[in-house]
Structure formats: structure tokens, C-alpha cells
Design a protein around this motif. Structure first.
Motif, mmCIF file in Angstrom:
data_model
loop_
_atom_site.group_PDB
_atom_site.id
_atom_site.type_symbol
_atom_site.label_atom_id
_atom_site.label_comp_id
_atom_site.label_asym_id
_atom_site.label_seq_id
_atom_site.Cartn_x
_atom_site.Cartn_y
_atom_site.Cartn_z
ATOM 1 N N PRO A 135 -18.561 25.707 -2.574
ATOM 2 C CA PRO A 135 -18.381 25.903 -1.136
ATOM 3 C C PRO A 135 -17.027 25.400 -0.655
ATOM 4 C CG PRO A 135 -20.416 24.722 -1.606
ATOM 5 C CD PRO A 135 -19.666 24.836 -2.883
ATOM 6 N N ASP A 136 -16.503 26.051 0.360
ATOM 7 C CA ASP A 136 -15.278 25.572 1.002
ATOM 8 C C ASP A 136 -15.595 24.282 1.754
ATOM 9 O OD1 ASP A 136 -13.726 27.754 0.172
ATOM 10 O OD2 ASP A 136 -14.343 28.948 1.911
ATOM 11 N N PRO A 137 -14.593 23.427 1.950
ATOM 12 C CA PRO A 137 -14.829 22.222 2.758
ATOM 13 C C PRO A 137 -15.360 22.616 4.140
ATOM 14 C CG PRO A 137 -12.690 22.097 1.676
ATOM 15 C CD PRO A 137 -13.229 23.489 1.439
ATOM 16 N N GLY A 138 -16.368 21.923 4.596
ATOM 17 C CA GLY A 138 -16.954 22.220 5.893
ATOM 18 C C GLY A 138 -18.092 23.224 5.835
ATOM 19 N N SER A 139 -18.287 23.858 4.682
ATOM 20 C CA SER A 139 -19.366 24.825 4.508
ATOM 21 C C SER A 139 -20.513 24.142 3.756
ATOM 22 C CB SER A 139 -18.866 26.028 3.713
ATOM 23 O OG SER A 139 -19.899 26.944 3.468
ATOM 24 N N THR A 140 -21.734 24.466 4.118
ATOM 25 C CA THR A 140 -22.879 23.871 3.416
ATOM 26 C C THR A 140 -23.178 24.665 2.151
ATOM 27 O OG1 THR A 140 -24.536 25.206 4.551
ATOM 28 C CG2 THR A 140 -23.877 23.137 5.615
ATOM 29 N N ASP A 141 -23.899 24.039 1.235
ATOM 30 C CA ASP A 141 -24.302 24.729 0.011
ATOM 31 C C ASP A 141 -25.142 25.953 0.335
ATOM 32 O OD1 ASP A 141 -22.972 22.790 -1.414
ATOM 33 O OD2 ASP A 141 -24.775 21.869 -2.261
ATOM 34 N N SER A 142 -26.051 25.822 1.295
ATOM 35 C CA SER A 142 -26.933 26.952 1.624
ATOM 36 C C SER A 142 -26.145 28.121 2.218
ATOM 37 C CB SER A 142 -28.064 26.522 2.552
ATOM 38 O OG SER A 142 -27.559 26.046 3.773
#
Length: 69
Positions: A13-20
Motif C-alpha cells: 500500500p501507498d503511505p496513507g492507504s490502508t491494507d484493505s
């Protein structure tokens, strides 16, 4: 009694994005490709249940869903 098609991926994931959120975006991106693989396998073994999956060893995460013709 079930065949699995597992596509290994190295993304994160990109920084700031959640795994889900990441997994949902990647599923949308790769769904057609995995459906195609599922279709080919279903022609070889008609009636055999097939599970499609994206595996991210770096997370670690396994996102899977049943193949639907």
C-alpha cells in the motif's frame, strides 16, 4: 475438492492507504486476469470448484474469492 489459482504479488500500500483499500484496488485491477485463468481451468475440469487468489507475501495477505463463470 477445490482448485486454487494463486497469483503472487509484490506490491504494498501507498503511505496513507490502508491494507484493505489496497487489496480492494488490486482485486479490481487483477480480477479480469484471474477470471480468465479460472475460465481456462474450468474447461479442463468442469464442475470442479475454483478459488481465485492474490497473495502478497510482503504484507502478508491472501485475498481470495470463488471463481464465478
Amino acid at each position: 475438492g477445490r482448485r486454487w489459482i494463486v497469483d503472487y504479488k509484490t506490491g504494498r500500500p501507498d503511505p496513507g492507504s490502508t491494507d484493505s483499500e489496497f487489496l480492494e484496488q488490486r482485486r479490481d485491477h487483477y480480477r479480469e486476469q484471474l477470471q480468465s485463468y479460472g475460465h481456462m481451468l474450468s474447461q479442463l475440469e468442469p464442475g470442479m470448484p475454483i478459488e481465485l487468489a492474490l497473495y502478497y507475501p510482503g504484507l502478508p495477505a491472501l485475498d481470495h474469492w470463488p471463481y464465478q463463470p
